[in-house]
Structures are given as C-alpha cells and as structure tokens.
Design a protein around this motif. Structure first.
Motif, mmCIF file in Angstrom:
data_model
loop_
_atom_site.group_PDB
_atom_site.id
_atom_site.type_symbol
_atom_site.label_atom_id
_atom_site.label_comp_id
_atom_site.label_asym_id
_atom_site.label_seq_id
_atom_site.Cartn_x
_atom_site.Cartn_y
_atom_site.Cartn_z
ATOM 1 N N PHE A 111 0.756 -1.344 -0.023
ATOM 2 C CA PHE A 111 -0.144 0.107 0.190
ATOM 3 C C PHE A 111 0.815 1.384 0.011
ATOM 4 O O PHE A 111 1.863 1.366 0.861
ATOM 5 C CB PHE A 111 -0.883 0.042 1.356
ATOM 6 N N LEU A 112 0.624 2.109 -0.851
ATOM 7 C CA LEU A 112 1.288 3.521 -1.121
ATOM 8 C C LEU A 112 0.366 4.666 -0.315
ATOM 9 O O LEU A 112 -0.729 4.570 -0.605
ATOM 10 C CB LEU A 112 1.498 3.889 -2.344
ATOM 11 N N GLU A 113 0.947 5.266 0.927
ATOM 12 C CA GLU A 113 0.025 6.449 1.382
ATOM 13 C C GLU A 113 1.000 7.605 0.794
ATOM 14 O O GLU A 113 2.056 7.698 0.656
ATOM 15 C CB GLU A 113 0.208 6.240 2.951
ATOM 16 N N ALA A 114 -0.081 8.352 0.197
ATOM 17 C CA ALA A 114 0.628 9.539 -0.582
ATOM 18 C C ALA A 114 -0.411 10.730 -0.046
ATOM 19 O O ALA A 114 -1.563 10.680 0.006
ATOM 20 C CB ALA A 114 0.638 9.547 -1.739
ATOM 21 N N ASP A 115 0.288 12.106 0.222
ATOM 22 C CA ASP A 115 -0.432 13.295 0.371
ATOM 23 C C ASP A 115 -0.589 14.121 -0.945
ATOM 24 O O ASP A 115 0.076 14.251 -1.755
ATOM 25 C CB ASP A 115 0.208 13.999 1.543
ATOM 26 N N VAL A 116 -1.887 14.519 -0.921
ATOM 27 C CA VAL A 116 -2.185 15.196 -2.153
ATOM 28 C C VAL A 116 -2.751 16.713 -1.778
ATOM 29 O O VAL A 116 -3.776 16.852 -0.898
ATOM 30 C CB VAL A 116 -3.647 14.507 -2.943
ATOM 31 N N THR A 117 -1.953 17.611 -2.300
ATOM 32 C CA THR A 117 -2.528 19.153 -2.081
ATOM 33 C C THR A 117 -2.473 19.831 -3.234
ATOM 34 O O THR A 117 -1.875 19.528 -4.298
ATOM 35 C CB THR A 117 -1.222 19.596 -0.979
ATOM 36 N N TRP A 118 -2.730 21.297 -2.988
ATOM 37 C CA TRP A 118 -2.900 22.100 -4.409
ATOM 38 C C TRP A 118 -1.475 23.001 -4.325
ATOM 39 O O TRP A 118 -1.396 23.748 -3.180
ATOM 40 C CB TRP A 118 -3.947 22.985 -4.144
ATOM 41 N N GLY A 119 -0.855 22.890 -5.515
ATOM 42 C CA GLY A 119 0.623 23.696 -5.387
ATOM 43 C C GLY A 119 1.109 23.540 -6.705
ATOM 44 O O GLY A 119 0.368 23.765 -7.837
ATOM 45 N N SER A 120 2.325 23.390 -6.952
ATOM 46 C CA SER A 120 3.082 23.665 -8.214
ATOM 47 C C SER A 120 4.188 22.418 -8.239
ATOM 48 O O SER A 120 4.425 21.754 -7.148
ATOM 49 C CB SER A 120 3.767 24.823 -8.172
ATOM 50 N N CYS A 121 4.450 22.157 -9.602
ATOM 51 C CA CYS A 121 5.457 21.246 -9.901
ATOM 52 C C CYS A 121 6.109 21.561 -11.319
ATOM 53 O O CYS A 121 5.636 22.123 -12.273
ATOM 54 C CB CYS A 121 4.734 19.896 -10.247
ATOM 55 N N GLY A 122 7.607 22.173 -10.900
ATOM 56 C CA GLY A 122 8.303 22.715 -11.956
ATOM 57 C C GLY A 122 7.840 24.128 -12.086
ATOM 58 O O GLY A 122 7.667 25.005 -11.034
ATOM 59 N N GLY A 123 7.331 24.497 -13.330
ATOM 60 C CA GLY A 123 7.005 25.917 -13.409
ATOM 61 C C GLY A 123 5.451 25.900 -13.523
ATOM 62 O O GLY A 123 4.917 26.986 -14.004
ATOM 63 N N VAL A 124 4.741 24.925 -13.463
ATOM 64 C CA VAL A 124 3.360 24.758 -13.709
ATOM 65 C C VAL A 124 2.862 25.001 -12.267
ATOM 66 O O VAL A 124 3.098 24.191 -11.201
ATOM 67 C CB VAL A 124 2.897 23.520 -14.215
ATOM 68 N N ARG A 125 1.759 25.801 -12.184
ATOM 69 C CA ARG A 125 0.956 26.163 -10.790
ATOM 70 C C ARG A 125 -0.261 25.689 -10.969
ATOM 71 O O ARG A 125 -0.936 25.627 -11.946
ATOM 72 C CB ARG A 125 1.298 27.587 -10.279
ATOM 73 N N ASN A 126 -0.901 25.842 -9.580
ATOM 74 C CA ASN A 126 -2.605 25.462 -9.606
ATOM 75 C C ASN A 126 -3.021 24.230 -10.149
ATOM 76 O O ASN A 126 -3.653 24.144 -10.885
ATOM 77 C CB ASN A 126 -3.297 26.452 -10.211
ATOM 78 N N LEU A 127 -2.181 23.003 -9.516
ATOM 79 C CA LEU A 127 -2.714 21.849 -9.926
ATOM 80 C C LEU A 127 -2.401 20.699 -8.830
ATOM 81 O O LEU A 127 -1.637 21.026 -7.693
ATOM 82 C CB LEU A 127 -1.958 21.347 -11.106
ATOM 83 N N ALA A 128 -2.748 19.654 -8.733
ATOM 84 C CA ALA A 128 -2.847 18.560 -7.668
ATOM 85 C C ALA A 128 -1.237 17.875 -7.731
ATOM 86 O O ALA A 128 -1.047 17.574 -8.755
ATOM 87 C CB ALA A 128 -3.927 17.651 -7.643
ATOM 88 N N VAL A 129 -0.847 18.267 -6.589
ATOM 89 C CA VAL A 129 0.643 17.606 -6.610
ATOM 90 C C VAL A 129 0.813 16.904 -5.510
ATOM 91 O O VAL A 129 -0.048 16.832 -4.148
ATOM 92 C CB VAL A 129 1.931 18.790 -6.486
ATOM 93 N N MET A 130 1.708 15.886 -5.123
ATOM 94 C CA MET A 130 2.010 14.980 -3.907
ATOM 95 C C MET A 130 2.997 15.755 -3.123
ATOM 96 O O MET A 130 4.332 15.928 -3.336
ATOM 97 C CB MET A 130 2.513 13.796 -4.497
ATOM 98 N N ALA A 131 2.433 16.293 -2.090
ATOM 99 C CA ALA A 131 3.125 16.899 -0.936
ATOM 100 C C ALA A 131 2.372 17.164 0.373
ATOM 101 O O ALA A 131 1.224 17.165 0.185
ATOM 102 C CB ALA A 131 3.642 18.269 -1.460
ATOM 103 N N HIS A 132 3.042 17.282 1.289
ATOM 104 C CA HIS A 132 2.570 17.414 2.639
ATOM 105 C C HIS A 132 2.554 18.732 3.111
ATOM 106 O O HIS A 132 3.529 19.529 3.133
ATOM 107 C CB HIS A 132 2.899 16.289 3.664
ATOM 108 N N PRO A 133 1.464 19.379 3.356
ATOM 109 C CA PRO A 133 1.744 20.971 4.008
ATOM 110 C C PRO A 133 2.487 20.961 5.362
ATOM 111 O O PRO A 133 2.479 19.995 5.947
ATOM 112 C CB PRO A 133 0.228 21.432 3.977
ATOM 113 N N PRO A 134 3.315 22.148 5.471
ATOM 114 C CA PRO A 134 3.279 23.396 4.723
ATOM 115 C C PRO A 134 3.882 23.210 3.062
ATOM 116 O O PRO A 134 3.845 24.327 2.550
ATOM 117 C CB PRO A 134 3.902 24.136 5.614
#
Length: 420
Positions: free
Chosen positions: A126-149
């Motif tokens: 099982f993979l546990e992963a966090d999904v938040t709203w942020g950026s990847c590379g130069g692209v912003r405002n999309l769902a990325v895999m990261a844990h706030p902050p």
C-alpha cells in the motif's frame, strides 16, 4: 409527495453547500426499492468468481434485514449509498489473512520514493501519499504530491497515479499495490477523483484498492478541518464510489520535539486521546450504507482514548482502523492486547528513533539530562559536568578552610561533617 417533502426537510437540516450537494446527488434506496433482479445478478457473479464468491461486495447483512447498532441508533447521515469494497475482498487482493500483514510505504510524495516503493525488490503493498494544491516545476495551481506546509513537488497527482496504473498493469499478482490518497486541500478533489473515474470507465473501478482519506472532523487539539464532511462524501460518492472511505479527525501536537514519539515522552500532556464526542460527530454525519470504512487514528491518541475507539468499532462490524504515527512499545501492546481490535486494524506506523527508545527505558534520566546544556548524544557529558561541579565546590571549600583561623575551622560546618 412524501419523497419531495423528505428532501426539503433534509436540505433544511443540512444548510451548507456540501450537505445540499450530498442530499441531491445521493438518492436514497431502501431494500424494498432494490432491483428485482439483484439476487440473480449476485448469483451470477458468485458463479463466475467460483470459490472466492464470498469475497464479492454483497451487502448480505442488510439484505437479511439486520442493520448494525450504528444504523439503528440514529447516529448516521440521512442518505444511503454503497461505497468501496469489503475487508475480505481487500485481503484477498493482497493474498493475506490479516490487516496487520499489509506492508506500507508512507508519504510517497516524490518520484524517488515512488520508484523505490515500486522497485522489483520492494515488499510494499500500500502506498500512502498526500495530495495538495500547489506547483510542480514551473506549473502552478494543480494537484501535487506533497504534505503541507510544503506545496511544491516533482510529482503531480497525474504522474503519480499514471505510474501506479502502469505498474499494476504489468506486475504479477503478488506485486500489485493499492493507494491511500490523503487529500489535504478540497481543490484537489474534482480533478483527482475525475481522473479515477475516467480511468475506471465502464468497469467502475480502476482494478486495485483506492482509499480516499481526508480530515473532516475536529479531533484532539480541536483544530477545525479544512473540508466539511458532506463536501468530501458527496465528491467521493458522485465521482468514484468504488473507493473505500477513510475519513479522519484533525489532531495537533503542542510540542515541537526531536520526533513525535520523543516529544510525547518529554511531556506526556502534549497528546489528548480521542473522546466520545469525536466518535459521535463521525457517526452522526457518516452516510449509512457505506460498507467498509477505515478510520485513520493516531496510535497514541487512540490508546489514550481507548474507550471511544472501541465504541467506534462496536458501531459497525465493517469499520476498521488505520493506525499512524510513531508507535511506542505501550502503543504496540495496546494494539495487540485489546480484543476489540483483533482483525480490524491496519498499521501504518513509523518506528520511533533511538532517542525515543532511550526515553522509554529511562524517561526520568532523559528528562534530567535534557535540562543540562552539557548533554551529548551519548549522555556522558551530563555526568561529567556534575562530577566536575562537585570537584570545584570541594576545592573552593578547602581553600576557604585554609584561609580561616584554627578556631573558625573547627567550628565550621565542613569540619563538623568531617569529624562526624
């Protein structure tokens, strides 16, 4: 007319937008309204599946007219919707007999961790992963895999999920994985669940376990959740009902220590246990008929609030727990020695570090040592400092005695102690 009136009453009782959405999108279906060919359809599925027919998602308990204590108590949401898969089918997917046998990879929020978890030698199930709203590379405002902050990542949700689908399509039966998606921002729900729905297509399922997790209730520490329960449930039911619900409570650590476990031993008051009110909030707002629901709970908070946790599991036999956090020995003992938890807990817990284990063995000595600025990783400097301090005090006392007259030395406290 009765149905229309009921809908109006329900919408009046649920004033927020998410609750109204839930009321409109989840049509209530009683046992009497079930399709006439449901039994024949179930029989056909059982014939196809052969010896594993009993693992199919069949709500036999409700078909026989026996509802759980949770449903009869009145502490449940107003709408009826089947969601997710039962526990037996989940265990069969991995070829295991107990939820404790599941091997987890936690916080798979980067390309490196994802590839490590999917590598040929990995035992991850099982993979546990966090999904938040942020950026990847130069692209912003999309769902990325990261844990706030943290809100930036080298892995978008699209990249993450596409890689898992590709892996499961090519992997052998015993190398497939499931995913637990921990949604940290409500803005991610539509795009992520939409991708799940589109991938599933006519099959209504992506072909492997998907858990949909979000903190939707206030828990120990009373930090308000970022998503309302009705918003989360409505999105899950409407866009990917094959997912297993994993709603949880917010929690808060008051102490920022070297680690989760170490801070708990340094100050046992930093954690509060789950309370009955937390459980009542969940049972009151969780829609009925959701089948297997796994509640994520902090391992130590669950142990401290054991009565409330046992009450939650007693509400419905299809409920399970997913324990997380750094598990101390006393937490492990509680997991294995509490009869009500047997066969109903998943364990996604980290091992406490060396410092935490040292605290477990000698909490008093650790607390004394941490008050000294002379503490080192091995604790030797603390003892050395105490010894040197005593030597200095004795030397000062001797010098004072030498400078005193013989009469004063004989009457001094140090002289009286030496004579005695």
């Amino acid at each position: 007319a009765t149905v229309v009136l009921l809908d109006l009453v329900l919408e009046a009782e649920m004033p927020n937008k998410g609750s109204a959405l839930l009321a409109k999108k989840l049509p209530r279906r009683s046992r009497e309204q079930a399709p006439a060919n449901q039994s024949s359809a179930n029989a056909a599925r059982m014939a196809v599946r052969g010896p594993h027919a009993g693992l199919e998602v069949l709500d036999e308990e409700r078909e026989r007219g026996r509802e759980s204590e949770w449903e009869n108590s009145g502490e449940y949401g107003k709408r009826n919707m089947q969601c997710g898969e039962n526990l037996g089918r989940l265990l069969h997917f991995f070829g295991i007999s107990s939820p404790l046998d599941v091997v987890w990879s936690h916080a798979v929020n980067s390309k490196a961790k994802l590839e490590a978890a999917l590598a040929p030698g990995s035992k991850t199930m099982f993979l546990e992963a966090d999904v938040t709203w942020g950026s990847c590379g130069g692209v912003r405002n999309l769902a990325v895999m990261a844990h706030p902050p943290r809100t930036s990542s080298d892995l978008t949700f699209l990249m993450f999920f596409s890689r898992v689908v590709e892996h499961n399509r090519k992997a052998s039966h015993n190398r497939r994985v499931g995913v637990k998606l921990d949604f940290k921002d409500g803005r991610c729900l539509e795009s992520c669940l939409g991708l799940l729905r589109d991938t599933a297509g006519a099959n209504e399922s992506v072909g492997f376990p998907v858990w949909l997790n979000a903190d939707v209730w206030s828990g120990p520490g009373a930090r308000p959740p970022s998503m309302a329960p009705a918003d989360f449930f409505a999105a899950c039911f409407d866009m990917y009902p094959a997912g297993t619900l994993s709603p949880g409570w917010t929690c808060w650590l008051k102490f920022e220590g070297p680690s989760d476990a170490a801070s708990r031993l340094l100050d046992p008051a930093v954690l509060q246990g789950y309370e009955m009110q937390h459980i009542e909030d969940a049972l009151r707002t969780l829609p009925r008929g959701v089948g297997h629901v796994t509640f994520p709970v902090h391992c130590t908070m669950a142990r401290l609030g054991s009565d409330a946790i046992v009450r939650l599991l007693a509400a419905d036999a299809r409920f399970t727990l997913t324990l997380w956090g750094e598990a101390m020995p006393q937490d492990e003992d509680w997991m294995l020695s509490t009869p009500e938890l047997a066969g109903r807990i998943f364990r996604d817990c980290a091992k406490p570090g060396l410092i935490a284990y040292g605290l477990t063995l000698a909490p008093y000595l650790f607390q004394r040592a941490t008050r000294s600025l002379q503490l080192t990783a091995f604790g030797g400097a603390a003892g050395f400092g105490v010894k040197k301090k005593k030597e200095i005090e004795d030397a000062v006392t001797d010098e004072r005695q030498k400078s005193q007259s013989p009469e004063r030395r004989e009457s001094s406290p140090q002289a009286r102690r030496n004579s005695s």
